[in-house]
Design a protein around this motif. Structure first.
Motif, PDB file in Angstrom:
ATOM      1  N   HIS A 169      -1.023  -2.378   5.829  1.00 40.56           N
ATOM      2  CA  HIS A 169      -0.178  -3.532   6.059  1.00 40.56           C
ATOM      3  C   HIS A 169       1.085  -3.548   5.609  1.00 40.56           C
ATOM      4  O   HIS A 169       1.455  -2.710   4.761  1.00 40.56           O
ATOM      5  N   SER A 170       1.906  -4.257   6.672  1.00 39.52           N
ATOM      6  CA  SER A 170       3.387  -4.305   6.343  1.00 39.52           C
ATOM      7  C   SER A 170       3.678  -5.831   6.365  1.00 39.52           C
ATOM      8  O   SER A 170       3.802  -6.295   7.492  1.00 39.52           O
ATOM      9  N   PRO A 268      -2.334   5.001   1.832  1.00 35.65           N
ATOM     10  CA  PRO A 268      -1.392   4.038   1.602  1.00 35.65           C
ATOM     11  C   PRO A 268      -1.813   2.450   1.754  1.00 35.65           C
ATOM     12  O   PRO A 268      -2.438   2.317   3.095  1.00 35.65           O
ATOM     13  N   LEU A 269      -1.975   1.675   0.726  1.00 34.59           N
ATOM     14  CA  LEU A 269      -2.571   0.314   0.944  1.00 34.59           C
ATOM     15  C   LEU A 269      -1.551  -0.578   1.842  1.00 34.59           C
ATOM     16  O   LEU A 269      -1.849  -1.136   2.716  1.00 34.59           O
ATOM     17  N   PHE A 270      -0.213  -0.473   1.351  1.00 34.65           N
ATOM     18  CA  PHE A 270       0.831  -1.168   2.189  1.00 34.65           C
ATOM     19  C   PHE A 270       2.132  -0.397   2.080  1.00 34.65           C
ATOM     20  O   PHE A 270       2.474   0.237   1.285  1.00 34.65           O
ATOM     21  N   GLN A 285       6.385   2.337  -0.036  1.00 36.39           N
ATOM     22  CA  GLN A 285       4.838   2.899   0.347  1.00 36.39           C
ATOM     23  C   GLN A 285       4.092   2.851  -1.165  1.00 36.39           C
ATOM     24  O   GLN A 285       4.351   3.434  -1.840  1.00 36.39           O
ATOM     25  N   HIS A 286       2.994   2.048  -1.041  1.00 37.04           N
ATOM     26  CA  HIS A 286       2.129   1.954  -2.323  1.00 37.04           C
ATOM     27  C   HIS A 286       0.762   2.604  -1.978  1.00 37.04           C
ATOM     28  O   HIS A 286       0.356   2.340  -1.082  1.00 37.04           O
ATOM     29  N   ALA A 287       0.417   3.094  -3.038  1.00 29.79           N
ATOM     30  CA  ALA A 287      -1.297   3.733  -2.874  1.00 29.79           C
ATOM     31  C   ALA A 287      -2.220   2.717  -3.261  1.00 29.79           C
ATOM     32  O   ALA A 287      -1.979   1.973  -4.309  1.00 29.79           O
ATOM     33  N   THR A 288      -3.366   3.040  -2.706  1.00 32.52           N
ATOM     34  CA  THR A 288      -4.360   2.160  -3.151  1.00 32.52           C
ATOM     35  C   THR A 288      -4.892   1.952  -4.772  1.00 32.52           C
ATOM     36  O   THR A 288      -4.965   1.009  -5.000  1.00 32.52           O
TER      37      THR A 288
END
Length: 664
Positions: A169-170, A268-270, A285-288
């Motif tokens: 999601h963004s 990528p979570l979001f 970009q953040h990782a889960t």
């Protein structure tokens, strides 16, 4: 809290020291400085082992990880990369199994004061039906979904539903313009947009769906197949058959269970867009796995979360604070939280304090901008002063978004916390995923205006421009020397920009560059953030690139050239001051005021209302060197109303400075 009355001059300001009470420390997750030092020593001695322990304790893994940190492709670090998990499972399903199923997860207070609640069981069902609805539209793991929503349970459910099916999601803040939304849709390559007919703020309906329509009509958004619309107000909207669908129709008849999509920890979570010093927004970009670990861990350490707490973060889900400390962190630890749609001054300036009293809030987390504006209003009207409300349930206060000035800290401490509540003054960024430098409420002696010490495992330091450590008491550049799990992984679609912006060669390419200046106290080692070192402004805790605002101004047909700088503002922390050269003669008097209003409104349309310059000054030209470079350092002095004492011998047109002293 006990105050040490010794006042010492150190660095930027006087520091008074407030020690945690023995009662708070006795029950704290990190109790006393010895416990803090022990955690720091554990991280120093076995860095990977420290993070692995926390990851196993705080998260549920579908497939346990065997690798902790991979630094072989620095600065593109990976954490727990062979492990598999799901963020929504960790936030919801775990709470169905651990006794929290019927515990209230969210207390939602609407703009008009109407309250609705959702237990963990109810929230799980809503998210699963939402997720199944998205799957029915062909949305799948790896797809990107843009969320342009009001503060609502539905907004949180939309984020959780994306996480559940492995879609990235963004979220775009509901105050951003159609153009800003379009840019983000294109950059992310979104397949769907989730929005609402309208949002309510301060009793007024504000459009959302029509802005989405405008953004999509601008072109370049051909990847979008679906627009899901939450009916918030019942306001009239245009509906495009085949593309648009109501959220209530999407979820109707869907199953109340949805098997989580198990993803790798680096999935990528979001993507969250933040302003940079160039005109284009950058997708952080953040990782889960690493992100969720730190969201949960900082809830335990910084907020000292307990089973009976009622937590309230006043941020919007469109900002990273709303991601970490509304959508993910509180749910990952099974907390009860207040989610608030409104604004602090509607229907009166005591709304925050009234809401704390109504819902018996125990932990309150807000921005210095809000505090400063409420100080003014409560001083003018005793009825909205925090002392007029029962705030006795509060046990912990927090500050977020920008450094809090000591005067506002003291007011917050005395009038809201009644001198009984520690204040966690948290320094962190969109890019860091969670808190980096902050007091621990049961351990750290607090100093107004200082974020104090790094959390265990965060190797923060202050260096000079060559990357060398500077002694305490001397200002420099804030860096983090070791990677940590919740750090951004890259800039979406632009790894070169990630590397040059955050791990520049000038610092050896190995230190994370926060973009802030800082100084450490000679005696305590406490950090104080002194401000941005790049061309990024921090207005009410929201970061905006000067280039982005300048580009918007120059896009106006009246404008030939523009330069934007920040100036101190007692309410917003930093205010936007624009110096503008028009394609026509320099306006004066009423003409100048009229054009200034037009340009402010133009910027609001191009970027959003938060980017409107507070002040616009017109000149025949801008101060430039003979080579044509704008001398922004002089503009900063002018914006502050100070006398220019710097060398202006390289200035091609010194007479222009007198012109630019006048504001419109």
């Amino acid at each position: 809290m006990a105050e040490n009355e010794t006042v010492q001059e150190q660095g930027l300001q006087e520091h008074r020291i407030f020690n945690p009470s023995s009662a708070f420390a006795a029950n704290a997750a990190v109790s006393g400085m010895a416990a803090y030092d022990k955690l720091c020593a554990e991280a120093e001695a076995d860095y990977e082992g420290f993070w692995a322990r926390l990851a196993r304790e705080s998260l549920s893994w579908h497939k346990p990880f065997t690798k902790v940190l991979d630094e072989s492709n620095a600065p593109f670090f990976t954490w727990f990369e062979d492990g598999e998990l799901n963020a929504s499972y960790n936030c919801l399903d775990r709470n169905l199994a651990n006794g929290n199923a019927d515990k209230t997860a969210i207390i939602f207070e609407a703009d008009d004061g109407k309250v609705t609640t959702a237990t963990y069981r109810q929230l799980h069902e809503r998210v699963c039906k939402f997720a199944n609805g998205l799957k029915s539209r062909g949305i799948k793991k790896g797809d990107r979904v843009v969320i342009y929503m009001p503060m609502s349970i539905e907004g949180i459910a939309a984020m959780q539903a994306c996480a559940r099916i492995g879609a990235t999601h963004s979220v775009v803040f509901g105050g951003f313009s159609a153009k800003s939304l379009q840019e983000r849709i294109i950059d992310a390559g979104a397949v769907a947009v989730i929005t609402a007919d309208e949002q309510l703020r301060g009793g007024k309906p504000l459009p959302l769906k029509s802005i989405v329509d405008e953004a999509l009509a601008m072109g370049g958004c051909e990847t979008v197949r679906d627009v899901v619309v939450y009916q918030r107000t019942g306001g009239s909207i245009n509906f495009q058959q085949g593309r648009d669908l109501w959220l209530h129709d999407l979820v109707e008849g869907q199953a109340t269970d949805c098997e989580p999509e198990w993803v790798g920890a680096e999935h990528p979570l979001f993507i969250l867009y933040t302003s940079g010093s160039t005109g284009t927004p950058k997708g952080v970009q953040h990782a889960t796995g690493g992100y969720l670990l730190w969201a949960a861990q900082t809830m335990k350490w910084t907020f000292d979360i307990k089973p009976n707490d009622v937590f309230w973060c006043t941020a919007d889900i469109g900002w990273v604070t709303g991601h970490t400390y509304i959508t993910y962190g509180p749910l990952a630890v099974g907390a009860t939280q207040v989610v608030f749609e409104g604004i602090p001054t509607f229907p009166h300036a005591g709304r925050f304090w009234e809401t704390i009293a109504k819902h018996k809030v125990t932990i309150f987390y807000t921005a210095p901008t809000a505090i400063r504006s409420l100080i003014k209003m409560s001083n003018a009207d005793e009825a909205v002063h925090p002392k007029s409300f029962d705030l006795s349930t509060l046990r912990l206060l927090g500050s977020v978004g920008e450094p809090i000035n000591p005067e506002a800290w003291m007011w917050y401490y005395r009038n809201v916390g009644r001198e009984n509540c520690p204040i966690v003054d948290t320094f962190w960024q969109t890019e860091t995923g969670g808190h980096m430098i902050t007091p621990l409420p049961g351990a750290t002696p607090m100093v107004p205006g200082s974020c104090t010490l790094p959390l265990p495992g965060i190797m923060a330091a202050i260096v000079d421009e060559a990357g060398h450590d500077v002694p305490n008491g001397q200002g420099g550049i804030l860096v983090v020397k070791r990677p940590w799990p919740s750090m951004l992984r890259t800039i979406w679609g632009n790894p070169a920009r990630f590397k040059s912006g955050y791990f520049p060669d000038e610092l050896g390419g190995k230190y994370y560059l926060a973009g802030d200046g800082a100084i450490r106290n000679k005696d305590t080692g406490y950090f104080t953030i002194t401000g941005r070192i790049d061309d990024v402004l921090n207005v009410s805790g929201h970061r905006m690139g000067t280039m982005e605002i300048e580009s918007a101004l120059v896009a106006n047909p009246l404008v030939a050239e523009a330069a934007v700088v920040g100036k101190p503002d007692e309410t917003t922390g930093e205010a936007i001051c624009a110096f503008v050269v028009l394609k026509q003669a320099r306006p004066t008097g009423e003409d100048a005021k009229k054009i200034a209003v037009e340009l402010r409104n133009w910027v609001a349309k191009e970027i959003g209302p938060i980017a409107k310059p507070k002040e616009i000054r017109f000149g025949d030209n801008l101060p430039k060197t003979r080579s044509g470079k704008i001398m922004r350092r002089l503009l900063r002095v002018l914006a502050k109303g100070e006398t220019i004492t710097q060398d202006v011998s390289t200035l091609e047109n010194p007479a222009i400075l007198e012109q630019l002293k006048q504001s419109s």
